[in-house]
Design a protein around this motif. Structure first.
Motif, PDB file in Angstrom:
ATOM      1  N   PRO A   1     -16.694  -0.416 -28.359  1.00 58.98           N
ATOM      2  CA  PRO A   1     -17.018   0.860 -29.161  1.00 58.98           C
ATOM      3  C   PRO A   1     -18.413   1.328 -29.098  1.00 58.98           C
ATOM      4  N   ASP A   2     -18.737   2.464 -29.361  1.00 62.01           N
ATOM      5  CA  ASP A   2     -20.087   2.968 -29.243  1.00 62.01           C
ATOM      6  C   ASP A   2     -21.167   2.011 -30.336  1.00 62.01           C
ATOM      7  N   VAL A   3     -20.673   2.012 -31.414  1.00 64.47           N
ATOM      8  CA  VAL A   3     -21.397   1.260 -32.426  1.00 64.47           C
ATOM      9  C   VAL A   3     -20.554   0.213 -33.334  1.00 64.47           C
TER      10      VAL A   3
ATOM     11  N   GLU B   1     -23.416  -0.679 -29.294  1.00 62.70           N
ATOM     12  CA  GLU B   1     -25.108  -0.811 -30.241  1.00 62.70           C
ATOM     13  C   GLU B   1     -24.438  -1.749 -31.479  1.00 62.70           C
TER      14      GLU B   1
ATOM     15  N   ILE C   1     -20.823   4.723 -41.201  1.00 57.38           N
ATOM     16  CA  ILE C   1     -20.524   6.070 -41.695  1.00 57.38           C
ATOM     17  C   ILE C   1     -21.570   7.016 -40.694  1.00 57.38           C
ATOM     18  N   GLY C   2     -22.767   6.563 -40.940  1.00 60.06           N
ATOM     19  CA  GLY C   2     -23.861   7.453 -40.117  1.00 60.06           C
ATOM     20  C   GLY C   2     -23.622   7.487 -38.778  1.00 60.06           C
ATOM     21  N   ALA C   3     -23.318   6.316 -37.997  1.00 57.02           N
ATOM     22  CA  ALA C   3     -23.182   6.196 -36.715  1.00 57.02           C
ATOM     23  C   ALA C   3     -21.640   7.145 -36.504  1.00 57.02           C
TER      24      ALA C   3
ATOM     25  N   ALA D   1     -20.643   9.620 -38.131  1.00 59.55           N
ATOM     26  CA  ALA D   1     -20.842  11.027 -38.309  1.00 59.55           C
ATOM     27  C   ALA D   1     -21.803  11.458 -37.219  1.00 59.55           C
ATOM     28  N   ALA D   2     -22.352  10.622 -36.589  1.00 61.80           N
ATOM     29  CA  ALA D   2     -23.464  10.972 -35.357  1.00 61.80           C
ATOM     30  C   ALA D   2     -22.573  11.153 -34.039  1.00 61.80           C
ATOM     31  N   GLY D   3     -21.072  10.939 -34.280  1.00 66.51           N
ATOM     32  CA  GLY D   3     -20.122  11.137 -32.810  1.00 66.51           C
ATOM     33  C   GLY D   3     -19.705  10.119 -32.274  1.00 66.51           C
ATOM     34  N   ALA D   4     -20.366   8.727 -32.926  1.00 67.39           N
ATOM     35  CA  ALA D   4     -19.780   7.504 -32.084  1.00 67.39           C
ATOM     36  C   ALA D   4     -18.631   6.790 -32.641  1.00 67.39           C
TER      37      ALA D   4
ATOM     38  N   HIS E   1     -13.578   9.147 -26.914  1.00 68.53           N
ATOM     39  CA  HIS E   1     -13.770   9.418 -28.193  1.00 68.53           C
ATOM     40  C   HIS E   1     -14.396  10.867 -28.019  1.00 68.53           C
TER      41      HIS E   1
ATOM     42  N   LEU F   1     -25.925  14.696 -34.140  1.00 71.53           N
ATOM     43  CA  LEU F   1     -26.740  14.708 -33.120  1.00 71.53           C
ATOM     44  C   LEU F   1     -26.935  15.922 -32.383  1.00 71.53           C
TER      45      LEU F   1
END
Ligand SMILES: Cc1ncc(C[n+]2csc(CCOP(=O)(O)OP(=O)(O)O)c2C)c(N)n1
Ligand code: SF4
Ligand code: SF4
Ligand code: SF4
Ligand SMILES: [Mg+2]
Lengths: 311, 398, 92
Positions: B28-30, B58, B73-75, B77-80, B200, B207
């Motif tokens: 996964p991204d994050v 990350e 949630i932040g990640a 919502a940033a598209g990750a 994804h 971003l």
């Protein structure tokens, strides 16, 4: 060093039409900080006046990507956004030359108190973000309750000026120093009345890599019981009395950015604010004296540290 | 049916290792997480993959589960593409943020290794943690064993990110019983994992600074309910997506999944309904009783949120008596969460079966095949006498 | 009954929509500018909480009365030697 003329030519990314009170100290702070942030910036705001007042659906004052997720987690939310940026850039999903800045904002409640753990964690992990606390000295959005930032002696709805307990009985936290003790590259205190200083500090904070912190005093006519037109003057008096010194801690070295030629007595700041009215009764005068002593002591300490390495 | 293309590589892994391995395959991204028994090993092993460069995720080693979910949630919502894992107190600490994740329609996938909630403190399995989150707007899949947990994780990514769904998913498995037991499972090839989950494509991203959006705005009574209605419809509709994804999974990898698993239920007179690993134990009892000619069956829900009430009613309506085994107590003086849901689903059955409830296995208390046989015997007694002595009770209670 | 115009997850897919929301009605006092006195220092502009001081090409040209809440900060902060802004009773 940007002039106001230059700043006025940068796009306004915090529009009018928000529902913050007339004379609220928060917007001038945000307008300047957003100008210092550069072209690409993403922000999150903790629950509080700024969040509620600027994003009442379907109206938003923000012309930048912005998210609210909760009260105590602005720093954690931004940790995730910043991490997403890092990985998506690494994985080629964001242009390599796209530089984005990250701004987390909280009130004093969302920063000194309930959001302190998340802030501390994010600072320790060193995310590349700027955290801005607008300190209006109480939980204003929920109706002026005391916080860890509320001044000693101040009346709030949860520390009312009673006959036995005349206002808040505890001293405030020195959050800027606590934050600096995380050994972050940059932490500073600022005030909206000194726009040059605030803008410079914001510029620095955005340019320095790693987690940077700005604590900005934010006058609140509603909770301070002050006149809306006086907001900026009230911020200035907080600095002139040395209640709110302007200083920065950069790479561990403390520097005072402004030393009043003549330090004004704290009374001058207190007497303009209804939240301190009870202190002027004969039986409470000793609280003003105590507060003065504390301000003097803190200022002396700060002077002794000026130019010194703290860590 | 299409040919099975999944490589049949059978290995022995604990549930935690299988989840960590699945996460490595998903890359996964994050990933933001915080340690708590019994899910800790997931993040430890994933951190090992990270340290050795086997994933380019990350990894955010946050300072609490509240911050873990906040960062997710932040990640997201940033598209990750975002994943995490937790248990018990950790899930309880996330509670506030679970609602934010689902309300903002963020397709986060979380492994929940079920463990009892304090007090008294206890690190062993029960379902009080995820049951406490059953109304948080997350899809919940329950896994009986290591293989199911592993397979469910990939399917969860597909379900969560489906444009019709855009809702976070919890993949639950039993603490220690599944998380720490080594079982044989068939792994899927890395390339086939990648192909199955796909890229994804976020519904929105913070971003994208050229198209600034405001996420999580304050809503007044004129909008809040409509946004909740959207969400409610999406989670209800996710049931079909769960089936579609399961079908594709079966076509590719040969293992079949649905909304629930039924075991010798077709002609059963009495039935037990139970989630996760206890279903395996119950199957042993079913076989034994069947060998003696007793018509007993089992229903194991896989998808618990949304609750497939019609399908469950169809599957159970021919039974005479049913016992729902709950590994969590609702503390409502009535019955456990699964019981109230099952009982409500059967209200519309033409001939309503008797439905009783037994609370079992709290804080890791043993649940054996003999216990299950006892439950079936009690059900036969109910059928014979037509009387329910105790509607809800703790299993083995005097 | 649900409304069709509600966006996905309540996200506002456009920046700065508050620009369309009028807060001028909150005003009891209205700022008025004496342009002859004004030295275009832009202090009023930077201190205005409602982004309601209009500046064009570095010159202060007036107020956005759709947003101005009449707080009086601009008048207060206009330099003492200049005092180009006065706050006047809003006509009813
Ligand atoms: C977990 C949680 N607890 C309490 C609240 C209620 N609440 C919302 S804003 C707020 C006070 C905010 O104070 P501060 O951070 O100082 O910001 P201000 O309102 O002063 O701008 C409180 C107590 C909440 N939203 N979430
Ligand atoms: S209560 Fe205070 S901080 Fe909140 S909007 Fe009003 S003036 Fe600003
Ligand atoms: S009165 Fe207040 S809101 Fe209106 S222009 Fe002046 S500073 Fe801005
Ligand atoms: S503060 Fe006064 S002098 Fe300066 S630009 Fe505004 S009106 Fe003109
Ligand atoms: Mg506050």
């Amino acid at each position: 060093m940007a002039t106001l003329k230059e700043l006025s030519q940068i796009e306004e990314r915090f529009t009018g039409g928000h529902r913050l009170c007339a004379g609220c100290g928060i917007p001038p702070i945000m307008r300047l900080i957003l100008r210092a942030a550069g072209e690409h910036v993403v922000a999150t705001t903790a629950t509080g006046c700024l969040e509620v007042g600027t994003t009442i659906y379907p109206y938003t004052s923000w012309r930048i990507p912005w998210i609210h997720s909760a009260f105590e987690n602005a720093a954690a939310t931004m940790s995730g956004i910043e991490s997403a940026y890092n990985v998506l850039k690494r994985r080629g999903k964001i242009a390599q030359d796209r530089e984005i800045k990250f701004l987390a904002i909280g009130g004093d409640g969302g920063t000194y108190d309930i959001g302190f753990q998340a802030l501390s964690g994010a600072l320790e992990r060193g995310h590349d973000m700027v955290y801005v606390c607008y300190d209006n000295g109480a939980y204003m959005n929920t109706g002026i309750q005391r916080s860890g930032a509320t001044p000693f002696g101040s009346a709030t709805t949860t520390s009312p000026a009673g006959s036995v307990h005349p206002g808040k009985q505890q001293r405030r936290k020195d959050l800027t120093r606590i934050v600096a003790a995380h050994r972050i590259p940059y932490a500073a205190q600022a005030s909206p009345h000194n726009w040059r200083d605030l803008e410079k500090k914001a510029q620095k904070a955005f340019q320095i890599k790693g987690a940077c912190f700005l604590n900005v005093i934010s006058p609140c006519p509603l909770g301070w019981y002050t006149k809306p037109e006086d907001s900026i003057e009230d911020a200035k008096l907080a600095v002139e009395t040395c209640y709110w010194p302007l200083y920065e801690i950069e790479d561990g070295v403390l520097k005072i950015n402004y030393k009043p030629k003549e330090k004004k007595p704290i009374e001058e700041w207190l007497k303009k604010q209804g939240r301190f009215k009870h202190l002027f009764k004969e039986e409470n005068r000793h609280i003003i004296e105590e507060l003065q002593k504390e301000v003097d002591r803190d200022w002396e300490t700060l002077l002794s540290l000026d130019g010194k390495r703290l860590f | 049916m299409a040919t099975v293309t999944g490589t049949k590589k059978v290995v022995g892994l604990t549930g935690n290792s299988a989840i960590a391995y699945a996460m490595k395959q998903i890359d996964p991204d994050v990933c933001a997480a915080y340690p708590i028994t019994p899910s800790t090993a997931i993040m430890e092993e994933f951190s090992g993959y990270y340290a050795d460069g086997q994933v380019s995720t990350e990894l955010i080693a946050v300072e609490s589960e509240h911050s873990a979910m906040s960062a997710c949630i932040g990640a997201s919502a940033a598209g990750a593409r975002v994943m995490t894992a937790t248990s018990s107190q950790g899930l309880a600490l996330m509670w506030e943020m679970l609602y934010v994740a689902s309300g903002l329609r963020l397709p986060i996938v979380m492994a929940v290794v079920n463990r009892a909630l304090s007090a008294p403190i206890n690190i062993h399995c029960d379902h009080s943690d995820s049951m406490g989150a059953r109304d948080s707007g997350w899809i919940q899949l329950y896994s009986e064993n290591v293989q199911e947990a592993y397979d469910n994780l990939f399917q969860a990514v597909r379900i969560a990110e489906d444009k019709r769904v855009l809702t976070p998913v919890m993949v639950c498995m039993d603490g220690f019983i599944t998380s720490h037991a080594i079982e044989n499972l068939t792994l899927i090839d890395d390339a086939e994992v990648k192909d199955f989950i796909g890229e994804h494509e976020p519904a929105y991203s913070l971003l994208d600074t050229e198209n600034p959006i405001t996420v999580g705005a304050m809503t007044l009574p004129d909008a809040y309910m409509d946004i909740k209605h959207q969400q409610s419809k999406a989670i209800a509709a996710s049931k079909d997506v769960v089936l579609e994804v399961a079908k594709e999974f079966e076509q590719r990898f040969g293992r079949s999944y649905g909304l629930m698993e039924t075991y010798r239920l077709e002609d059963a007179e009495v039935c037990v309904v139970v989630l996760s690993s206890a279903a395996g134990t119950t199957k042993v009892a079913v076989d034994e009783l069947r060998s003696k000619g007793k018509k007993v069956g089992l229903l194991k829900p896989r998808l618990y949120r949304p609750f497939p009430h019609e399908e469950i009613m169809e599957a159970l309506k021919h039974c005479k008596a049913i016992c729902v085994l709950d590994r969590a107590d609702s503390m409502n003086g009535f019955g456990g969460p699964l019981f109230t849901d099952i009982r409500a689903s059967l209200y519309d059955a033409p001939e309503r079966p008797v439905v009783i409830n037994r609370i079992f296995g709290l804080g890791g208390r043993d649940y054996t095949a003999e216990d299950a046989i006892g439950v079936y015997e009690e059900l036969f007694k109910v059928v014979e006498t037509g009387k329910v002595e105790r509607l809800s009770a703790y299993l083995g209670e005097e | 009954m649900t409304k069709k115009n509600i966006t996905f997850a309540g996200i506002i897919f456009e920046g700065g929509t508050a620009d369309k929301y009028k807060t001028g009605g909150w005003r009891k006092l209205r700022p008025t500018l004496d342009k002859d006195k004004c030295i275009d220092c832009l202090i009023c502009w930077v201190m205005c909480p409602d982004s309601a001081v209009i500046v064009e090409d570095g010159k202060m040209v007036g107020f956005n009365l759709e947003h101005c809440k009449g707080c009086g900060i601009c008048a207060m902060e206009c330099p003492d030697k200049v005092k180009a802004i006065t706050m006047e009773e809003e006509e009813k």
